[in-house]
Design a protein around this motif. Structure first.
Motif, PDB file in Angstrom:
ATOM      1  N   ARG A 190       0.849  -1.194   0.000  1.00  0.00           N
ATOM      2  CA  ARG A 190       0.000   0.000   0.000  1.00  0.00           C
ATOM      3  C   ARG A 190       0.883   1.241   0.000  1.00  0.00           C
ATOM      4  O   ARG A 190       1.679   1.453   0.900  1.00  0.00           O
ATOM      5  CB  ARG A 190      -0.901   0.007   1.230  1.00  0.00           C
ATOM      6  N   ARG A 191       0.702   2.065  -1.022  1.00  0.00           N
ATOM      7  CA  ARG A 191       1.520   3.281  -1.150  1.00  0.00           C
ATOM      8  C   ARG A 191       0.848   4.492  -0.504  1.00  0.00           C
ATOM      9  O   ARG A 191       1.502   5.483  -0.226  1.00  0.00           O
ATOM     10  CB  ARG A 191       1.756   3.603  -2.620  1.00  0.00           C
TER      11      ARG A 191
ATOM     12  N   PHE B  50     -18.129   3.604   4.678  1.00  0.00           N
ATOM     13  CA  PHE B  50     -18.710   2.546   3.852  1.00  0.00           C
ATOM     14  C   PHE B  50     -18.530   2.832   2.366  1.00  0.00           C
ATOM     15  O   PHE B  50     -19.179   2.202   1.538  1.00  0.00           O
ATOM     16  CB  PHE B  50     -20.195   2.380   4.183  1.00  0.00           C
ATOM     17  N   ASP B  51     -17.666   3.762   2.009  1.00  0.00           N
ATOM     18  CA  ASP B  51     -17.439   4.087   0.603  1.00  0.00           C
ATOM     19  C   ASP B  51     -16.657   2.973  -0.091  1.00  0.00           C
ATOM     20  O   ASP B  51     -16.038   2.122   0.549  1.00  0.00           O
ATOM     21  CB  ASP B  51     -16.670   5.409   0.474  1.00  0.00           C
ATOM     22  N   TYR B  52     -16.677   3.026  -1.401  1.00  0.00           N
ATOM     23  CA  TYR B  52     -15.977   2.051  -2.226  1.00  0.00           C
ATOM     24  C   TYR B  52     -14.482   2.155  -1.955  1.00  0.00           C
ATOM     25  O   TYR B  52     -13.926   3.255  -1.923  1.00  0.00           O
ATOM     26  CB  TYR B  52     -16.289   2.352  -3.693  1.00  0.00           C
ATOM     27  N   PRO B  53     -13.789   1.028  -1.742  1.00  0.00           N
ATOM     28  CA  PRO B  53     -12.356   1.107  -1.419  1.00  0.00           C
ATOM     29  C   PRO B  53     -11.525   1.635  -2.591  1.00  0.00           C
ATOM     30  O   PRO B  53     -11.814   1.344  -3.752  1.00  0.00           O
ATOM     31  CB  PRO B  53     -11.986  -0.341  -1.097  1.00  0.00           C
ATOM     32  N   PRO B  54     -10.472   2.408  -2.296  1.00  0.00           N
ATOM     33  CA  PRO B  54      -9.665   3.007  -3.366  1.00  0.00           C
ATOM     34  C   PRO B  54      -8.627   2.054  -3.953  1.00  0.00           C
ATOM     35  O   PRO B  54      -7.884   2.438  -4.850  1.00  0.00           O
ATOM     36  CB  PRO B  54      -8.974   4.170  -2.649  1.00  0.00           C
ATOM     37  N   TYR B  55      -8.570   0.827  -3.464  1.00  0.00           N
ATOM     38  CA  TYR B  55      -7.500  -0.093  -3.869  1.00  0.00           C
ATOM     39  C   TYR B  55      -7.561  -0.472  -5.349  1.00  0.00           C
ATOM     40  O   TYR B  55      -6.532  -0.699  -5.974  1.00  0.00           O
ATOM     41  CB  TYR B  55      -7.527  -1.354  -3.019  1.00  0.00           C
ATOM     42  N   PHE B  56      -8.755  -0.557  -5.923  1.00  0.00           N
ATOM     43  CA  PHE B  56      -8.872  -0.930  -7.332  1.00  0.00           C
ATOM     44  C   PHE B  56      -8.263   0.142  -8.232  1.00  0.00           C
ATOM     45  O   PHE B  56      -7.578  -0.164  -9.206  1.00  0.00           O
ATOM     46  CB  PHE B  56     -10.335  -1.177  -7.697  1.00  0.00           C
ATOM     47  N   GLU B  57      -8.525   1.397  -7.896  1.00  0.00           N
ATOM     48  CA  GLU B  57      -7.960   2.494  -8.672  1.00  0.00           C
ATOM     49  C   GLU B  57      -6.442   2.539  -8.510  1.00  0.00           C
ATOM     50  O   GLU B  57      -5.712   2.768  -9.470  1.00  0.00           O
ATOM     51  CB  GLU B  57      -8.594   3.813  -8.220  1.00  0.00           C
TER      52      GLU B  57
ATOM     53  N   ILE C 115      -5.657  -5.512  -5.409  1.00  0.00           N
ATOM     54  CA  ILE C 115      -6.966  -5.993  -5.865  1.00  0.00           C
ATOM     55  C   ILE C 115      -7.570  -6.934  -4.828  1.00  0.00           C
ATOM     56  O   ILE C 115      -8.763  -6.848  -4.519  1.00  0.00           O
ATOM     57  CB  ILE C 115      -6.834  -6.664  -7.245  1.00  0.00           C
ATOM     58  N   LYS C 116      -6.748  -7.813  -4.278  1.00  0.00           N
ATOM     59  CA  LYS C 116      -7.230  -8.734  -3.235  1.00  0.00           C
ATOM     60  C   LYS C 116      -7.732  -7.951  -2.022  1.00  0.00           C
ATOM     61  O   LYS C 116      -8.810  -8.235  -1.493  1.00  0.00           O
ATOM     62  CB  LYS C 116      -6.099  -9.678  -2.826  1.00  0.00           C
ATOM     63  N   ASP C 117      -6.975  -6.930  -1.591  1.00  0.00           N
ATOM     64  CA  ASP C 117      -7.408  -6.083  -0.480  1.00  0.00           C
ATOM     65  C   ASP C 117      -8.697  -5.347  -0.809  1.00  0.00           C
ATOM     66  O   ASP C 117      -9.564  -5.162   0.047  1.00  0.00           O
ATOM     67  CB  ASP C 117      -6.331  -5.055  -0.126  1.00  0.00           C
ATOM     68  N   GLY C 118      -8.828  -4.917  -2.050  1.00  0.00           N
ATOM     69  CA  GLY C 118     -10.039  -4.217  -2.470  1.00  0.00           C
ATOM     70  C   GLY C 118     -11.269  -5.097  -2.366  1.00  0.00           C
ATOM     71  O   GLY C 118     -12.309  -4.666  -1.856  1.00  0.00           O
ATOM     72  N   TYR C 119     -11.172  -6.329  -2.830  1.00  0.00           N
ATOM     73  CA  TYR C 119     -12.314  -7.243  -2.730  1.00  0.00           C
ATOM     74  C   TYR C 119     -12.656  -7.560  -1.272  1.00  0.00           C
ATOM     75  O   TYR C 119     -13.820  -7.596  -0.893  1.00  0.00           O
ATOM     76  CB  TYR C 119     -12.047  -8.543  -3.492  1.00  0.00           C
ATOM     77  N   GLU C 120     -11.626  -7.772  -0.460  1.00  0.00           N
ATOM     78  CA  GLU C 120     -11.870  -8.068   0.965  1.00  0.00           C
ATOM     79  C   GLU C 120     -12.508  -6.877   1.668  1.00  0.00           C
ATOM     80  O   GLU C 120     -13.451  -7.044   2.451  1.00  0.00           O
ATOM     81  CB  GLU C 120     -10.561  -8.460   1.645  1.00  0.00           C
ATOM     82  N   ALA C 121     -12.005  -5.678   1.410  1.00  0.00           N
ATOM     83  CA  ALA C 121     -12.546  -4.484   2.058  1.00  0.00           C
ATOM     84  C   ALA C 121     -13.974  -4.222   1.593  1.00  0.00           C
ATOM     85  O   ALA C 121     -14.834  -3.842   2.396  1.00  0.00           O
ATOM     86  CB  ALA C 121     -11.663  -3.268   1.753  1.00  0.00           C
ATOM     87  N   ASP C 122     -14.243  -4.435   0.303  1.00  0.00           N
ATOM     88  CA  ASP C 122     -15.580  -4.211  -0.226  1.00  0.00           C
ATOM     89  C   ASP C 122     -16.581  -5.183   0.398  1.00  0.00           C
ATOM     90  O   ASP C 122     -17.666  -4.776   0.825  1.00  0.00           O
ATOM     91  CB  ASP C 122     -15.557  -4.369  -1.746  1.00  0.00           C
ATOM     92  N   GLU C 123     -16.198  -6.436   0.493  1.00  0.00           N
ATOM     93  CA  GLU C 123     -17.093  -7.430   1.102  1.00  0.00           C
ATOM     94  C   GLU C 123     -17.334  -7.134   2.582  1.00  0.00           C
ATOM     95  O   GLU C 123     -18.463  -7.203   3.070  1.00  0.00           O
ATOM     96  CB  GLU C 123     -16.498  -8.826   0.943  1.00  0.00           C
ATOM     97  N   LYS C 124     -16.268  -6.750   3.284  1.00  0.00           N
ATOM     98  CA  LYS C 124     -16.392  -6.424   4.710  1.00  0.00           C
ATOM     99  C   LYS C 124     -17.306  -5.216   4.924  1.00  0.00           C
ATOM    100  O   LYS C 124     -18.147  -5.218   5.826  1.00  0.00           O
ATOM    101  CB  LYS C 124     -14.998  -6.141   5.271  1.00  0.00           C
TER     102      LYS C 124
END
Length: 175
Positions: free
Chosen positions: A21-22, A44-51, A96-105
């Motif tokens: 994570r940068r 509860f916003d969309y995680p920024p990890y995908f971007e 991407i993996k963190d993004g999916y996990e954060a979004d599901e959580k």
């Protein structure tokens, strides 16, 4: 229209646990805060990890292009370019993996908090979420109205109710 890609951050303190994570992560409010405050804070916003994962591809190509002039033969350049791309791909895949996990959580937490705050079942919240077209704050007021809560301003001042043992109390908002 795509957002402008920011310059690659440097000199960030690296954690051995989240080295990929940068950028700093979002500071969430405590779960005892009212739900509307947490929504307005962006918990509860969309995680920024995908971007950020998309940016990694761009930064990898920038780095490859910056070392292109240092090599005379193409074989050594290709080896170095592949190692750089592999390093960035690893970081991208972890983001991407963190993004999916954060979004599901976050989705599970939204459903849980709506059922705690307004009552009802999780299936009711999911059904409203699937059909509702708007922001999460608008959905908050819509769901409160749907559940028969007339005074939403009173709900904003109330802290989140934590259920203990014993018989649940009556909901003073539905009257």
């Amino acid at each position: 229209m795509a957002k402008k890609i920011p310059p690659k951050p440097t000199h960030r303190k690296r954690s051995p646990f989240y080295w990929w994570r940068r950028f700093p992560t979002h500071q969430m409010l405590h779960h005892y805060k009212p739900l509307i405050e947490r929504i307005q804070n962006g918990d509860f916003d969309y995680p920024p990890y995908f971007e950020q994962a998309k940016w990694e591809d761009h930064w990898a190509e920038e780095e490859v292009n910056s070392i292109r002039h240092l090599f005379k033969d193409s074989q050594s350049f290709l080896e170095e370019a592949n190692s750089i791309r592999r390093k960035y791909a690893k970081r991208r895949n972890l983001l991407i993996k963190d993004g999916y996990e954060a979004d599901e959580k976050r989705l599970k937490e939204i459903i849980k908090q709506f059922t705690i705050t307004f009552g009802g079942s999780k299936q009711d919240v999911v059904a409203v979420m699937e059909k509702f077209d708007g922001t999460l704050e608008e959905m908050y007021y819509f769901y409160a109205e749907l559940k028969g809560i007339k005074n939403v301003s009173l709900l904003q001042t109330m802290p989140a109710v934590r259920r203990g043992r014993g018989r649940p109390r009556k909901n003073p908002l539905i009257q």
